[in-house]
Design a protein around this motif. Structure first.
Motif, PDB file in Angstrom:
ATOM      1  N   TYR A 136      50.539  25.982 -14.281  1.00 33.11           N
ATOM      2  CA  TYR A 136      50.618  26.231 -15.730  1.00 33.11           C
ATOM      3  C   TYR A 136      51.956  25.727 -16.271  1.00 33.11           C
ATOM      4  N   CYS A 137      53.010  25.965 -15.533  1.00 34.07           N
ATOM      5  CA  CYS A 137      54.341  25.509 -15.948  1.00 34.07           C
ATOM      6  C   CYS A 137      54.454  23.991 -15.885  1.00 34.07           C
ATOM      7  N   ARG A 189      52.138  21.882 -16.323  1.00 33.81           N
ATOM      8  CA  ARG A 189      51.377  21.318 -17.439  1.00 33.81           C
ATOM      9  C   ARG A 189      52.227  21.346 -18.720  1.00 33.81           C
ATOM     10  N   THR A 213      40.680  24.918 -20.465  1.00 35.33           N
ATOM     11  CA  THR A 213      41.166  25.947 -19.538  1.00 35.33           C
ATOM     12  C   THR A 213      40.696  25.575 -18.131  1.00 35.33           C
ATOM     13  N   THR A 254      44.485  28.937 -15.604  1.00 31.36           N
ATOM     14  CA  THR A 254      44.600  29.731 -16.834  1.00 31.36           C
ATOM     15  C   THR A 254      43.769  31.004 -16.747  1.00 31.36           C
ATOM     16  N   ALA A 274      48.894  33.958 -19.669  1.00 32.67           N
ATOM     17  CA  ALA A 274      48.511  32.712 -20.344  1.00 32.67           C
ATOM     18  C   ALA A 274      47.925  32.980 -21.730  1.00 32.67           C
TER      19      ALA A 274
END
Lengths: 320, 96, 252
Positions: free
Chosen positions: C10-11, C13, C176, C180, C189
């Protein structure tokens, strides 16, 4: 006959008043009466200064996408942005003399206005970014510090702001060089090569020797220029020699040595043939720099037109 | 469009901290007031120099004429009674 | 997928989005239509590099292998980058660049506004700072969209072309994936469905005011979530990573 005499007398008085003001150390402001030659000299010098800032964005801009760390990229971007900002301050200051930015750009494109010769040299390796910051900005700041006391108010105010902002430029360049000299063999080699290529062109930035300089007379009398080319060049050399020593770089001048009697460094002869060759258009990058500026200017024309058209539409809406 | 435009000129005034005077910072070019304000922000507050900005079209500035300086400014030079130290205060009076 | 793995992805991205968009904007330096705009675009690039640095440093910490933001930016390979495709597309003309800033900044405004309430306090703090920055990007791009859309015939044509070309790359912003899903369950998130509707409303309003047509929704380009990019990314990396790759022992 009498009318003409009267006119001459008025002219003489104006010049006398103007020069008295300069002698007192008063700043000249845009609406003050000033000799035509003073105005012309300022426009030439200030627009050249502004163009230099803007054209100077190109050699460094050449390395933005290749800067080797996030920190290096931030610093370089911020520095080049400053150059753009300084171009902007100087254009604005010159505009107070009755010339528009559009006209100044036209003069640049037609070749009537010049920019600093130094930017006709290429930035070949990352060490060049260090050398440009340390030597080129280092030379520029010597000149700019002196210009903070220039007699034209708007120019002087722009220089004060510029000097304040530029104080980090030279340091970031020197930091790059210092890091590379402490680094791998390849990095040291790169740093030495950049030093060798940028040293002499940096000395040329101060212009011809005082004995050869065509514009010095009035410019000094009217306090546009506060120090001579040779004085400024000497100041730059004297402070740079020690900095080079600290990081283990050798200045590529075998005649460079301390003169105990004069309390300054003597240096070898500058290759003025190269200087005049580059100034007359035959430097490595003259055509490239100008072509870039012209292209950007032309590519942006539709954007500026659109902005103007939008404003006109909005104004119409208000009035109807 | 016949001639290229570099857009109109605006004067920028900045307040360095809340409560301070607005001081002339310089100029920017812009086609409309929103652009002028943003350009002023992007040019003159990059080092956190400001908390508030005014922009004024340069052609809206009215400046005094240096030829009028004598009549404009010299008459104020002898009005010393406007300065507090002009007055003689009795010995011993406090907080005045 | 563990929470750490999900958070790491997630980071990356988010960090890669900022890194690659900044790269494109920095290419405008000394190329903008007017000097003032040169400074503005550089400011945006600087905002984004700062954001990339903060997020990638955090990613390195989560990963736990001692990697810094520089290691992640300069030593990863093409297939390990997760920025959305829209960030890496070439700048095109000024209209194209502005349309991209508009679409991306509206997305980021809502995304980081939500993320500022994240249960992950580090991300929440980065998000709170970022919201202020992207709000300004959004204002700047909105004004330019109006000027270009409602300026001259030429500028309207160029802006419409940019909007049409970029449209197929906007859907990917709201995708997603497994990561996520894991993080949403833990309130880390952002709920993408909610911000997509807000994005569409704002974009529709601005484009309409700018006398531009809203393109029909069609196929959306996708792939970056799996590290499958356009051909352009490889060129960005080969340029950006050149010195670090050519002199692996050097410290800059």
């Amino acid at each position: 006959m009498e009318v003409l005499e009267k006119k001459n007398e008025i002219q003489d008085n104006l010049l006398k008043n103007f020069e008295a003001k300069i002698d007192r150390g008063d700043a000249i402001e845009p609406r003050d009466k000033m000799p035509d030659a003073y105005r012309k000299h300022l426009i030439r010098q200030m627009s050249q200064h502004a163009h230099s800032e803007v054209i100077g964005m190109q050699p460094e801009g050449n390395w933005i996408t290749r800067a080797p760390s996030l920190r290096a990229r931030q610093i370089l971007l911020a520095k080049i942005q400053d150059e753009g900002g300084h171009g902007l301050y100087l254009y604005s200051a010159a505009e107070t003399l009755g010339i528009s930015r559009r006209e100044m750009i036209e003069q640049l494109h037609s070749g009537k206005a010049k920019y600093s010769n130094i930017f006709n040299y290429p930035a070949l390796t990352w060490a060049d970014i260090g050398a440009i910051g340390w030597l080129v900005d280092g030379a520029a700041i010597v000149n700019q510090v002196s210009l903070q006391r220039t007699s034209y108010g708007p120019y002087s105010r722009a220089m004060v702001r510029i000097c304040k902002e530029e104080s980090f430029h030279q340091r970031q360049g020197y930091e790059i060089m210092a890091k590379m000299m402490k680094g791998t063999k390849d990095q040291q080699e790169m740093a030495r090569d950049a030093m060798n290529r940028w040293w002499w062109p940096s000395l040329m930035m101060f212009g011809p020797h005082d004995s050869e300089s065509p514009h010095t007379g009035d410019a000094v009398k009217w306090k546009i220029k506060r120090s001579s080319n040779d004085e400024l060049r000497q100041k730059f050399i004297d402070k740079t020699v020690q900095q080079a020593e600290v990081i283990g770089l050798t200045i590529p001048d075998k005649d460079l040595k301390w003169n105990e009697a004069k309390k300054c460094y003597d240096h070898g002869p500058i290759n003025w043939e190269e200087f005049y060759r580059v100034i007359s258009g035959n430097g490595p990058c003259n055509k490239q720099r100008m072509a870039h500026h012209v292209k950007v200017h032309n590519d942006g024309a539709w954007v500026r037109e659109a902005a103007e058209a939008y404003r006109q539409k909005k104004e119409k809406k208000i009035f109807h | 469009m016949a001639t290229d435009s570099q857009l109109a000129m605006w004067e920028v005034f900045m307040q360095s901290k809340p409560g301070a005077n607005y001081i002339h910072a310089g100029s920017v070019h812009a086609s409309d007031k929103e652009m002028a304000l943003q350009n002023a922000r992007d040019t003159y507050t990059r080092r956190g120099e400001g908390t508030s900005i005014w922009v004024v079209p340069s052609n809206a500035i009215v400046a005094s004429n240096p030829d009028d300086n004598e009549m404009f400014f010299d008459p104020a030079n002898d009005k010393v009674y406007r300065i507090p130290t002009f007055y003689v205060m009795p010995e011993g009076a406090k907080a005045i | 997928m563990t929470q750490e793995q999900a958070l790491y992805k997630y980071c990356l991205r988010m960090g890669d989005d900022a890194l690659i968009h900044a790269y494109r904007l920095s290419e405008w330096c000394s190329n903008a239509p007017i000097l003032e705009e040169d400074l503005a675009l550089t400011n945006f690039a600087l905002d984004m590099i700062g954001r990339a640095q903060a997020i990638l440093d955090y990613a390195g910490k989560i990963d736990g292998k001692g990697k810094t933001s520089d290691d992640l930016a300069y030593r990863r390979k093409e297939r390990d980058f997760y920025n959305h495709l829209i960030m890496e597309l070439p700048n095109g003309d000024f209209a194209y660049t502005m349309a991209r800033i508009l679409f991306v900044s509206i997305f980021e405004y809502y995304f980081f506004s939500e993320l500022s309430h994240s249960a992950d306090t580090t991300l929440a703090a980065i998000a709170a700072k970022t919201v202020k920055e992207v709000k300004y990007h959004m204002a700047h791009a909105t004004d330019w969209a109006l000027r270009l859309g409602d300026g001259t015939d030429e500028s309207n044509t160029r802006m419409q072309q940019a909007v049409d070309d970029l449209w197929a790359y906007t859907g990917e912003l709201f995708e997603t994936d497994d990561a996520t899903a894991v993080l949403e369950d833990r309130n880390i998130a952002v709920d993408m469905g909610m911000i997509r509707a807000k994005w569409k409303t704002d974009v529709t309003r601005i484009l309409t005011e700018a006398k531009l047509k809203i393109p029909a929704d069609g196929y959306n380009q996708t792939g970056s979530g799996n590290g499958v990019h356009t051909e352009y990314l490889g060129h960005i990396l080969s340029e950006m990573q050149y010195l670090q790759r050519a002199y692996p022992e050097a410290i800059w």
